[in-house]
Design a protein around this motif. Structure first.
Motif, short mmCIF file in Angstrom:
data_model
loop_
_atom_site.label_atom_id
_atom_site.label_comp_id
_atom_site.label_asym_id
_atom_site.label_seq_id
_atom_site.Cartn_x
_atom_site.Cartn_y
_atom_site.Cartn_z
N VAL A 66 0.86 -1.31 -0.24
CA VAL A 66 -0.12 0.14 -0.07
C VAL A 66 0.67 1.41 -0.08
O VAL A 66 0.58 1.82 -0.37
CB VAL A 66 -1.19 0.45 1.28
N GLY A 69 -1.94 -2.29 -5.92
CA GLY A 69 -3.03 -2.79 -5.62
C GLY A 69 -3.57 -4.29 -5.33
O GLY A 69 -3.64 -5.31 -4.10
N THR A 84 -1.88 -5.51 -2.94
CA THR A 84 -2.01 -5.86 -1.29
C THR A 84 -3.36 -7.09 -1.19
O THR A 84 -3.78 -7.75 0.31
CB THR A 84 -2.91 -4.57 -1.98
N ILE A 85 -4.27 -7.70 -1.96
CA ILE A 85 -5.37 -8.01 -1.89
C ILE A 85 -4.67 -9.18 -1.98
O ILE A 85 -4.91 -10.53 -1.00
CB ILE A 85 -6.56 -8.13 -2.63
N ALA A 91 -5.74 -7.54 6.41
CA ALA A 91 -5.90 -5.86 4.55
C ALA A 91 -6.31 -4.47 5.55
O ALA A 91 -5.52 -3.82 5.61
CB ALA A 91 -6.92 -6.73 4.01
N VAL A 123 -3.36 -1.34 5.22
CA VAL A 123 -4.14 -0.28 4.53
C VAL A 123 -3.15 1.11 4.99
O VAL A 123 -3.02 1.50 4.72
CB VAL A 123 -4.97 -0.49 4.00
N LEU A 137 -8.54 2.52 -0.83
CA LEU A 137 -8.05 2.26 -0.39
C LEU A 137 -8.26 1.48 1.09
O LEU A 137 -8.50 0.47 1.26
CB LEU A 137 -6.56 2.08 -0.24
N VAL A 148 -10.14 -2.13 -0.46
CA VAL A 148 -9.63 -3.25 -0.16
C VAL A 148 -9.97 -3.90 0.81
O VAL A 148 -9.70 -5.03 0.68
CB VAL A 148 -8.19 -2.37 -0.15
#
Length: 954
Positions: free
Chosen positions: A534, A819, A822-823, A866, A870, A926, A930
């Motif tokens: 992130v 991105g 991140t997931i 997450a 984030v 985000l 996310v």
């Protein structure tokens, strides 16, 4: 007797076998680790092959630019002798612009290029010019080019795709981009506007460096010259071609630097193969003596992009280590009984460490091979897409085995590094604890948070110092990375602080949060990994938005966004304007239209031909006391000091209005204000009442304005702009002065038709302002241009599209990659949590928990990781972007001060504007999208039921 070396060898062979079998047995966990290790190898190896292939060698670049010639020569746009840099991309007058006086070098017909070349030189002329060409839709702006494509000197400049090269008059070849936009094909006939006859397209080609350029090539003397003759015969405006010459001199030395400087003395710019491949020292380049090299050869954006790229790649590698470490730790805990049996059968700690490290080595080696192969294949398959996106062809696949081997070795090293901590932890467990499955009591590390705080403070200080350092972006990137490592070290403490929120949450999120806090050894690295991804996303987004805000601020719009203007030129018949207006309404999606007229001064017939002798014009006269002193003094701005010039430029009398139209005085009603988004009620009421509206307060005195009707004007007065000294009839008109906040868009005065008639002024239609309901397509623009051409009217059509952001492919790819990772990181952390907490899930099932609890718990586990990552990453990503923007601010200020020292302040006093803009929408997305997306995805892929645990054999 076995030697120690043999014992070490056999122990590692056994450890590798155990690791291989354990990886094969736990396919799900191994696949997660393999994906984490292979993903960056795929990206880095593909990026390496793409960049190496797209980065042309100097020889390849020269081949595309000058073919097989020794040099390309052309006349400079600067009058008189010049100095240039080695590759011919920059040039300036001898001595620089500070003391340059163009009037000393009258623009005469330049002497032939051949006079500056030695006898026996082969010369191929390359002429080009832009005009509109008739297509199936209408007219398309196209570059016309005359070039002998059969000459050996042209080899490599164009690539024939299909058909053949032109050899006879009346034949052309067209780029694929032209054929795509025009709707034509090989074998079609194409006619440039104004040409006497059509041309046949006999082939399609592409320009390797400009795949999107619409262009036509014909043999020398068969396209531009005949077109200009036809335009002269019909009274049209001719093309002024840009002429370059490909030259081939005798001998092996080519065109030397001395020859280049001799050509510069005659006003010629030269791109020489020999000079580009072997450039002279800076001390031998006169241009760098006139102007600092830093001002001539600026490449700041590339430096910043490379700094951001290095930062994001470094954070990605850190992320892999952080995620793979817990994966190996979970694997070690799942295999603790097996490791305990090793200890029970005489194995010591080094054997257990070697088994866990071997797991990292095995998976790292497999990931290295897999990632490299997939990366290379991906680049090969996506080559056409990449080339179209970059707008140029690769020079060939530049496969560098040593670089790819180094990238692959990175996966092996990353696997080993990620397995070090789990290996040491597993080796410290007692055999009894391993066999019974007890984890023991673990105390929090108190030293790590202190080191983290120190790293955050030191990294922030270093990054801020980098904004004032000569190293600039390099120091900023290093300080930002150090600060982020500090936040990573603080993650266990921060996870504990998040855990305090659990008391106010429902059952499933409370269980997920408490599980995350209880297993910080697994959660903290996963959160840190999401943080790293992130942070890269936020850094890229913040920098890109700040840059876009800067470019949007510097962009000078000619009209309001989505607004256009259709104007006939001074030599067009005014009777055709109504038909043009009808075509405008028919071909374009108009929302509103305001018709305008112009003032006509002179004999009958000046309505159509205002530039003919005997045709005058109307000029607004500025009172002498309201004129800018900078332009009234005979010595111009040179009569004032720098301080005086700077002060005067803040004076309201010296604020120059923008120029957006060829007619500064227009005749129209209040509809013009509506289209131009001028909402001042007083101005609208004045036009409705028949009173003129002025947008320049310098021209208004005591509510009145002087309009001089000049019927006889000398050529000297026209060139110098001294209309106030030219005799004429003055008409004093009462006017309403629009407020300073009202944007004039280049119009000085709007006269309502009734006021023009009352003043005895003659008007003629000239065009329309209009606003659109949506952006016009390329086909609509071509059809409108075709209608203008069909009527035989000289008219211009401009539509304001606003600032078009230049989001580079690199920036976009980095943001998307960060991105997705991140997931992915949150999902991987959830998978590890499920593998590590399988016993807890089975206990929930045993005590009667509903099946959906398992799915809900999994979703909240992923969402918690997450969300924490984030939030922390958003805060960490701001620092590098702010540091890089402050670095650019310092560099822009230094360049501005240098330009003042060089004397450019006489032209402008624009202070650099380098803003810092935080992308709040991106951050909000985000923080909200996310975690929710990661939680839903984890819940969907989790099974809602699981088998009950069986009692282990005693």
């Amino acid at each position: 007797m076995t030697s120690p070396l043999q014992g070490w060898y056999h122990s590692w062979i056994a450890a590798l076998r155990i690791a291989r079998r354990d990886a094969w047995r736990a396919k799900g966990r191994s696949s997660l680790v393999l994906a984490m290790l292979a993903l960056p190898i795929v990206g880095v190896s593909a990026a390496d092959l793409t960049l190496r292939s797209a980065e042309l060698s100097p020889e390849q670049t020269l081949t595309r630019m000058i073919g097989a010639a020794d040099a390309r020569v052309g006349h400079s746009h600067i009058s008189g002798p010049i100095n240039q840099n080695p590759d011919g991309t920059r040039s300036s007058p001898v001595g620089g612009y500070k003391d340059y006086d163009p009037s000393k070098f009258p623009r005469e017909k330049p002497e032939p290029v051949g006079s500056a070349l030695p006898p026996g030189t082969q010369v191929v002329k390359d002429s080009s010019g832009y005009t509109k060409v008739r297509t199936t839709h209408g007219l398309l702006e196209t570059q016309l080019r005359e070039l002998d494509t059969h000459s050996p000197l042209v080899k490599g400049m164009v690539t024939l795709d299909r058909g053949r090269l032109p050899k006879d008059p009346g034949e052309v070849i067209a780029t694929r981009a032209f054929l795509k936009e025009s709707g034509l094909f090989v074998g079609s006939s194409v006619t440039p506007r104004g040409a006497a006859s059509p041309y046949k397209i006999v082939g399609a080609y592409e320009l390797p460096d400009e795949l999107g350029r619409p262009e036509l090539i014909a043999p020398p003397g068969t396209l531009i010259d005949p077109l200009n003759k036809a335009l002269v015969a019909s009274g049209g405006r001719t093309l002024t071609p840009d002429e370059k010459y490909l030259v081939k001199v005798g001998g092996d030395a080519g065109v030397t630097w001395d020859a280049v400087k001799a050509a510069n003395a005659k006003g010629l710019v030269v791109t020489s193969r020999a000079v580009v491949l072997d450039p002279p020292a800076d001390s031998e380049i006169p241009l760098y003596r006139d102007e600092p090299k830093a001002m001539v050869e600026r490449d700041g954006n590339k430096t910043v992009e490379m700094a951001i790229l290095a930062t994001v790649v470094g954070l990605a590698m850190l992320e892999i280590c952080l995620l793979a470490g817990p994966a190996f730790a979970v694997g070690a805990r799942r295999s603790r009984r097996q490791l305990g049996l090793v200890g029970a059968n005489g194995g010591d700690r080094r054997h257990i460490r070697s088994i866990v490290l071997s797991g990292g080595l095995v998976l790292g080696a497999v990931a290295a091979v897999t990632g490299t192969v997939v990366g290379v294949l991906l680049t090969v398959v996506l080559r056409p897409v990449l080339e179209e996106g970059l707008g140029n062809r690769f020079g060939g696949f530049d496969l560098r085995p040593l670089e790819l081997a180094g990238i692959a070795l990175l996966a092996v090293i990353t696997g080993l590094l990620a397995a070090i901590v789990p290996a040491v932890t597993a080796s410290r467990q007692t055999v009894l604890a391993s066999l019974t499955g007890r984890r023991g009591i673990r105390r929090a590390n108190r030293v790590l948070p202190v080191l983290g705080l120190i790293a955050v403070a030191a990294g922030t200080a270093i990054a801020l110092y980098g904004t004032t350092s000569k190293l600039g972006s390099t120091v900023v990137a290093g300080g930002s990375a150090l600060a982020e490592l500090g936040i990573v070290a603080l993650t266990p403490i921060l996870v504990g602080l998040f855990g305090r929120l659990g008391r106010w949450l429902p059952l499933s999120p409370r269980l997920a949060l408490r599980d995350a806090v209880r297993n910080r050894g697994r959660t903290a690295p996963a959160v840190a990994a999401v943080l790293a991804a992130v942070a890269g996303t936020v850094a890229v987004a913040t920098y890109q938005q700040s840059y876009d805000v800067q470019m949007r601020h510097e962009y000078q719009a000619e009209l309001p966004h989505g607004t256009g203007v259709l104007e006939t030129t001074e030599n067009s018949a005014y009777k055709d304007v109504p038909a043009l207006r009808e075509a405008l309404a028919k071909e374009l999606p108009l929302a509103r239209r305001a018709d305008i007229d112009r003032l006509v001064v002179g004999k009958p017939g000046c309505e159509s031909f205002s530039s003919d002798p005997g045709c005058g014009r109307a000029e607004v006269i500025t009172p002498k006391e309201q004129r800018c002193p900078l332009y009234e003094d005979p010595k111009s701005s040179a009569a004032f000091s720098d301080a005086q010039r700077k002060e005067l430029r803040q004076d309201w009398r010296c604020q120059e209005p923008r120029h957006g139209t060829q007619h500064s005085v227009v005749v129209g009603d209040e509809q013009v204000l509506g289209v131009l988004a001028v909402t001042d009620p007083g101005s609208v009421a004045a036009l409705k009442a028949g009173q003129a509206v002025s947008f320049d307060k310098r021209q208004v005195k005591d509510g009145k304005l002087t309009l001089r009707i000049i019927t006889e004007q000398g050529e000297d007065d026209i060139m110098r702009g001294h209309y106030d000294e030219t005799p004429g009839e003055d008409k004093v008109l009462p006017v309403h002065l629009a407020p300073d906040s009202a944007e004039s868009w280049g119009i000085e005065l709007i006269l309502p038709p009734s006021a023009a008639k009352a003043a005895g002024l003659v008007t003629a239609p000239v065009g329309s302002y209009f606003s659109l309901d949506g952006a016009p397509t390329s086909e609509q623009r071509q059809r409108m241009d075709g209608e203008i051409d069909r009527m035989g009217v000289e008219a211009s059509l401009r539509i304001e599209a606003g600032y078009q952001g230049d989001n580079s492919l690199v920036m976009l790819a980095l943001a998307v990659f960060a991105g997705l990772v991140t997931i992915g990181a949150a999902g991987i952390a959830t998978g590890l949590a499920q593998a590590d907490a399988e016993a807890d899930l089975k206990t929930l099932a045993a005590v009667g928990a509903a099946p959906r609890v398992r799915r809900t718990l999994s979703g909240f586990q992923c969402g918690v990781v997450a969300l924490m990552g984030v939030v922390l990453g958003s805060a960490a990503g701001i620092l590098p972007a702010v540091g890089l923007r402050l670095t650019e601010q310092r560099e822009a200020d230094a360049l501005y001060q240098e330009s003042i020292a060089q004397g450019f302040s006489a032209m402008t006093e624009a202070v650099p504007f380098v803003p810092i803009s935080v992308p709040w929408e991106t951050l909000g997305g985000l923080v909200v999208v996310v975690p929710i997306g990661a939680a839903l995805l984890a819940a969907l892929v989790t099974r809602s039921s699981g088998a009950l645990a069986r009692r282990a054999a005693g």
